[in-house]
Design a protein around this motif. Structure first.
Motif, short mmCIF file in Angstrom:
data_model
loop_
_atom_site.label_atom_id
_atom_site.label_comp_id
_atom_site.label_asym_id
_atom_site.label_seq_id
_atom_site.Cartn_x
_atom_site.Cartn_y
_atom_site.Cartn_z
N LYS A 1 55.04 90.56 -10.52
CA LYS A 1 55.37 91.55 -9.49
C LYS A 1 55.64 92.92 -10.12
O LYS A 1 55.13 93.93 -9.66
N LYS A 2 56.43 92.95 -11.20
CA LYS A 2 56.74 94.21 -11.87
C LYS A 2 55.48 94.80 -12.51
O LYS A 2 55.22 96.00 -12.41
N TYR A 3 54.69 93.96 -13.16
CA TYR A 3 53.45 94.41 -13.81
C TYR A 3 52.51 95.05 -12.80
O TYR A 3 51.93 96.11 -13.06
N ASN A 4 52.37 94.43 -11.64
CA ASN A 4 51.44 94.92 -10.62
C ASN A 4 51.94 96.16 -9.91
O ASN A 4 51.15 96.88 -9.28
N THR A 5 53.24 96.43 -9.97
CA THR A 5 53.78 97.60 -9.26
C THR A 5 54.13 98.75 -10.21
O THR A 5 54.50 99.82 -9.75
#
Length: 112
Positions: free
Chosen positions: A77-81
């Protein structure tokens, strides 16, 4: 080797910042923000290997490189955002404040 050592990473890329050439940098930042210290250390060791960079360049998704014990959902989630603006901010700081050339590396220490 010390539990009292802190590590931080600033990105200072030499090329134009794009999603396809920042997978490792975004992976490092996402790991710093989401993982515990032991998983972070192991994952950073894995990301620093040349075969990992080649694998990512060949199209492997970074989520496939996670190590056992990592919180994959939170990481993903953090990587994609994570936007590219954070890496651009790092680049500006390195070049404007630290006076590094694009792509130049440095070690900064603030110890006792």
């Amino acid at each position: 080797t010390s539990s009292h050592t802190r590590v931080g990473i600033l990105n200072n890329p030499s090329s134009k910042i794009r999603e396809d050439n920042t997978a490792i940098a975004r992976g490092i930042l996402a790991a710093f923000l989401t993982q515990n210290n032991s998983n972070l250390k192991s994952f950073l060791s894995k990301l620093s290997k040349e075969e990992t960079a080649k694998s990512l360049a060949a199209g492997t998704k970074i989520i496939k490189l996670l190590i056992p014990g990592m919180d994959g959902d939170t990481f993903e989630k953090k990587y994609n955002t994570l936007g590219l603006d954070l890496i651009k901010t790092h680049q500006m700081f390195c070049q404007e404040v630290l006076k590094l050339l694009p792509g130049q590396m440095a070690v900064i220490s603030n110890g006792r």
